[in-house]
Write an enzyme that holds these catalytic residues in place. Structure first.
Site, PDB file in Angstrom:
ATOM      1  N   CYS A  82     -17.357  41.945   0.309  1.00 52.71           N
ATOM      2  CA  CYS A  82     -16.597  40.881  -0.410  1.00 52.71           C
ATOM      3  C   CYS A  82     -16.141  40.963  -1.796  1.00 52.71           C
ATOM      4  CB  CYS A  82     -17.022  39.512  -0.093  1.00 52.71           C
ATOM      5  SG  CYS A  82     -16.366  39.055   1.509  1.00 52.71           S
ATOM      6  N   CYS A 163     -11.952  40.184   2.201  1.00 50.62           N
ATOM      7  CA  CYS A 163     -12.449  39.117   1.945  1.00 50.62           C
ATOM      8  C   CYS A 163     -12.663  38.648   0.382  1.00 50.62           C
ATOM      9  CB  CYS A 163     -13.750  38.606   2.584  1.00 50.62           C
ATOM     10  SG  CYS A 163     -14.987  40.016   2.443  1.00 50.62           S
TER      11      CYS A 163
END
Ligand code: AVW
Length: 248
Positions: A82, A163
């Site tokens: 992420c 993300c």
């Protein structure tokens, strides 16, 4: 005269398959899994090489589908931690230089992106060999060729997995830094998930004035694609290559 005997193998307008394609895939896979990311899940490089070959060998080189690459991509989905993801468009070399200096990753830092980077491949119906003479060109022959479809489907999976905050490096020396027909424009930006935040960096050649900015029409178009998906957007412009690499 010689080439006409190979009826058809020379008919495409793109570069032929890279010499020693299979060997390069196997060697890059071994290097990646043993040296570059030894901590990553152990991957079976022989299975990956075989899945890559069966995706296109013996098939019409103009009839590639995303599904042809399913088993290959499922062996090594292009996901990154992420917040570490970097997209690029017309800035490949700069983006790679940038991520090297940071804890960030482009598609070419994932296993399949690394394996295929810069290579060319296609097959021929009725043959178990690669066509080393020519492969279809996106413009002159067909869009649904195995090389283009590979980068599209891999990029789609890469973008879907994004993300937190992700970045894109765009070329501020072009009149349109955002190109809605590029893979970033057609495939990656439209597949970002809601709540992801995209930071665009417009970087121009050092010593020249920029040709596009965050308030230009191409970036407004990008913003509208993202607005439609609830993706947050920030944009930084007027950075020369040197400034961009130094601040990073
Ligand atoms: P482009 P895009 N090796 O500079 O936005 C060889 O306009 O279209 O940028 N060819 C490649 C590679 C590679 N590693 N990657 C893409 N291509 C092909 C994947 C592809 O047909 C990354 F995640 C593409 O249209 C970037 O964010 C063209 O070369 C994004 O896609 C480069 O055109 C860059 O594609």
């Amino acid at each position: 005269i010689y080439k006409w005997h190979y009826s058809g193998l020379n008919r495409w307008h793109g570069a032929g398959s890279t010499a020693d394609f299979q060997k390069i895939i196997q060697e890059r896979c071994d290097t990646y899994t043993q040296t570059i990311r030894p901590g990553s899940r152990s991957r079976n490089c022989q299975a990956i090489r075989q899945a890559f070959m069966s995706a296109f060998i013996s098939k019409d080189p103009c009839k590639a589908t995303k599904e042809d690459y399913n088993s290959l991509i499922n062996l090594a989905p292009p996901t990154v931690p992420c917040g570490q993801q970097v997209f690029w468009s017309k800035t490949k070399e700069l983006a790679h230089e940038y991520v090297k200096r940071q804890r960030l990753m482009t598609l070419e830092d994932t296993l399949l992106g690394y394996l295929a980077d810069g290579l060319s491949w296609c097959g021929e119906p009725g043959s178990s060999d690669l066509n080393i003479w020519s492969c279809p060109d996106w413009k002159k022959d067909c869009r649904t060729n195995y090389l283009s479809v590979f980068w599209e489907v891999l990029s789609e999976r890469f973008a879907e997995s994004a993300c937190n905050t992700v970045r894109v490096v765009l070329n501020g020396s072009l009149e349109n830094a955002f190109d809605s027909m590029s893979i970033f424009g057609r495939v990656e930006a439209p597949n970002l998930r809601p709540q992801v935040e995209l930071e665009a960096w417009l970087v121009h050649d050092t010593g020249k004035p920029p040709s596009d900015s965050c308030s230009g029409s191409s970036i407004r178009k990008l913003k509208s694609i993202l607005d439609g998906r609830n993706v947050k957007f920030r944009c930084m412009d007027n950075l020369s290559r040197d400034q961009f690499l130094q601040r990073s």
